[in-house]
Design a protein around this motif. Structure first.
Motif, PDB file in Angstrom:
ATOM      1  N   ARG A   1       1.138  -0.886   0.210  1.00  0.00           N
ATOM      2  CA  ARG A   1       0.303  -0.073  -0.079  1.00  0.00           C
ATOM      3  C   ARG A   1       0.488   1.298   0.180  1.00  0.00           C
ATOM      4  NH1 ARG A   1      -3.192  -0.221   5.635  1.00  0.00           N
ATOM      5  NH2 ARG A   1      -4.072   1.510   4.449  1.00  0.00           N
ATOM      6  N   ARG A   2       0.366   2.207  -0.839  1.00  0.00           N
ATOM      7  CA  ARG A   2       1.033   3.683  -1.110  1.00  0.00           C
ATOM      8  C   ARG A   2       0.337   4.871  -0.452  1.00  0.00           C
ATOM      9  NH1 ARG A   2       3.662   2.713  -6.687  1.00  0.00           N
ATOM     10  NH2 ARG A   2       5.843   1.675  -6.201  1.00  0.00           N
ATOM     11  N   ILE A   3       1.163   5.555   0.880  1.00  0.00           N
ATOM     12  CA  ILE A   3      -0.150   6.181   1.085  1.00  0.00           C
ATOM     13  C   ILE A   3       0.548   7.442   0.324  1.00  0.00           C
ATOM     14  CG2 ILE A   3      -0.970   7.574   3.049  1.00  0.00           C
ATOM     15  CD1 ILE A   3      -2.437   5.184   2.779  1.00  0.00           C
ATOM     16  N   GLY A   4       0.361   9.179   0.636  1.00  0.00           N
ATOM     17  CA  GLY A   4       1.158  10.145  -0.107  1.00  0.00           C
ATOM     18  C   GLY A   4       0.375  11.202   1.023  1.00  0.00           C
TER      19      GLY A   4
ATOM     20  N   ARG B   1      -1.236  10.769  -6.707  1.00  0.00           N
ATOM     21  CA  ARG B   1      -1.988   9.269  -6.385  1.00  0.00           C
ATOM     22  C   ARG B   1      -2.476   8.628  -7.664  1.00  0.00           C
ATOM     23  NH1 ARG B   1      -6.871   7.227  -5.226  1.00  0.00           N
ATOM     24  NH2 ARG B   1      -8.290   8.014  -7.158  1.00  0.00           N
TER      25      ARG B   1
ATOM     26  N   CYS C   1      10.839   8.116   4.119  1.00  0.00           N
ATOM     27  CA  CYS C   1      10.122   7.851   2.818  1.00  0.00           C
ATOM     28  C   CYS C   1      11.147   8.815   1.147  1.00  0.00           C
ATOM     29  CB  CYS C   1       9.175   8.472   3.692  1.00  0.00           C
ATOM     30  SG  CYS C   1       9.512  10.566   3.223  1.00  0.00           S
TER      31      CYS C   1
ATOM     32  N   ILE D   1      -4.572  10.275   0.134  1.00  0.00           N
ATOM     33  CA  ILE D   1      -3.308  11.163   0.324  1.00  0.00           C
ATOM     34  C   ILE D   1      -3.973  12.071   1.385  1.00  0.00           C
ATOM     35  CG2 ILE D   1      -2.404  13.999  -0.466  1.00  0.00           C
ATOM     36  CD1 ILE D   1      -1.766  11.090  -2.383  1.00  0.00           C
TER      37      ILE D   1
ATOM     38  N   TYR E   1       5.072   8.626   0.735  1.00  0.00           N
ATOM     39  CA  TYR E   1       5.863   9.909   0.206  1.00  0.00           C
ATOM     40  C   TYR E   1       5.379  11.045   0.606  1.00  0.00           C
ATOM     41  CZ  TYR E   1       6.053   5.793  -3.699  1.00  0.00           C
ATOM     42  OH  TYR E   1       6.495   4.791  -4.346  1.00  0.00           O
TER      43      TYR E   1
ATOM     44  N   MET F   1      -1.124   5.663  -5.096  1.00  0.00           N
ATOM     45  CA  MET F   1      -1.656   5.426  -3.795  1.00  0.00           C
ATOM     46  C   MET F   1      -3.060   5.731  -3.914  1.00  0.00           C
ATOM     47  SD  MET F   1       0.892   9.082  -2.995  1.00  0.00           S
ATOM     48  CE  MET F   1       2.346   9.402  -3.661  1.00  0.00           C
ATOM     49  N   GLU F   2      -3.259   4.636  -2.320  1.00  0.00           N
ATOM     50  CA  GLU F   2      -3.783   5.062  -1.526  1.00  0.00           C
ATOM     51  C   GLU F   2      -4.631   5.849  -2.016  1.00  0.00           C
ATOM     52  OE1 GLU F   2      -4.549   0.826   0.908  1.00  0.00           O
ATOM     53  OE2 GLU F   2      -5.092   1.976   2.258  1.00  0.00           O
TER      54      GLU F   2
END
Ligand code: NAP
Length: 218
Positions: A10-13, A34, A135, A42, A111, A39-40
């Motif tokens: 999973r990626r989160i901004g 995103r 990150c 922000i 990120y 990304m999932e």
């Protein structure tokens, strides 16, 4: 039938900024990041007491927070965090990233997204080794931005810390908070540069100059 979950990381901004005020350039940046990096969510993080700015230069944290909430309310993938507003003393990005790392553990890639001009100064930020190993970074650029200066810094960072810093060119960043504040101060329109609810909030609270009560009352 058992549903097998896609086990991709999973990626989160984390969208850091003063947001004084938040505008469409920021919102387009967040949505573009995103999409580009899959990304999932922000999470917008309005800065608390920015160490590099004098108190009088920046509007109240609560006003910047509320404007950010108003601007992001219609996007299910956008959230707003109070983490920097609730921290005592000057707020440093490294502490924010530590907070989010604790929250998401190691199964999420973080990120940090912000303006390229802010990242240009990154070696002056607190605890650079920890900051740069927590990150990846996304540097949003305005049209016509010269990458020359930042390229050197990006290479040094990659060599020393193995950190990835990505560019994201955002034409909508022709809009700037500084310009919006100046427009309000001089009575020029800010319509279509930021969400209407934020425009109304600025008028209601009389931010950046004389209150524009006529917009709200008539
Ligand atoms: P800034 O110096 O006010 O802004 C630099 C440039 O980047 C401006 O052109 C600004 O445009 C743009 N920008 C800022 N945030 C952006 C975003 N999220 N997306 C796209 N463009 C953005 O920068 P700042 O807002 O004070 O700081 C940016 C982030 O870096 C914040 O999260 C801040 O806490 C962090 N920071 C940390 C340290 C530290 O830890 N010591 C030091 C400096 C900054 P607009 O004016 O239109 O937004």
């Amino acid at each position: 039938m058992k549903v097998i979950k896609d086990n991709k990381i999973r990626r989160i901004g984390i969208m850091g900024g003063t947001f004084d005020p938040i505008h469409y350039g920021h919102l387009v940046t967040a949505e573009a990041a995103r999409a580009e990096f899959d990304m999932e969510d922000i999470i917008f993080v309005p800065s608390g007491r920015p160490p590099h700015k004098h108190e009088y230069e920046v509007s109240e944290g609560e006003d910047r927070y509320l404007m950010t909430v108003l601007a992001t309310i219609t996007n299910l993938n956008f959230q707003v965090s109070r983490t920097e507003l609730e921290r005592e003393g000057p707020t440093y990005t490294v502490d924010t990233l530590i907070d989010f790392r604790k929250k998401y553990k190691d199964d999420v890639e973080l990120y940090f997204i912000t303006g390229a001009d802010a990242i240009l100064e990154i070696f002056t930020w607190k605890d650079v080794p920890n900051l740069l190993s927590s990150c990846s970074f996304v540097a949003a650029t305005r049209p016509g931005y010269s990458r020359e200066k930042l390229n050197g810094i990006i290479d040094t960072i990659r060599e020393r810390y193995g950190t990835n810093i990505y560019y994201l060119n955002v034409p909508a960043l022709a809009i700037s908070s500084t310009d919006i504040r100046e427009r309000v101060r001089s009575g020029r329109p800010i319509k279509y540069l930021l969400p209407e609810a934020v425009e109304d909030y600025i008028a209601k609270k009389g931010l950046y100059g004389e209150p524009m009560r006529t917009r709200l009352n008539g």
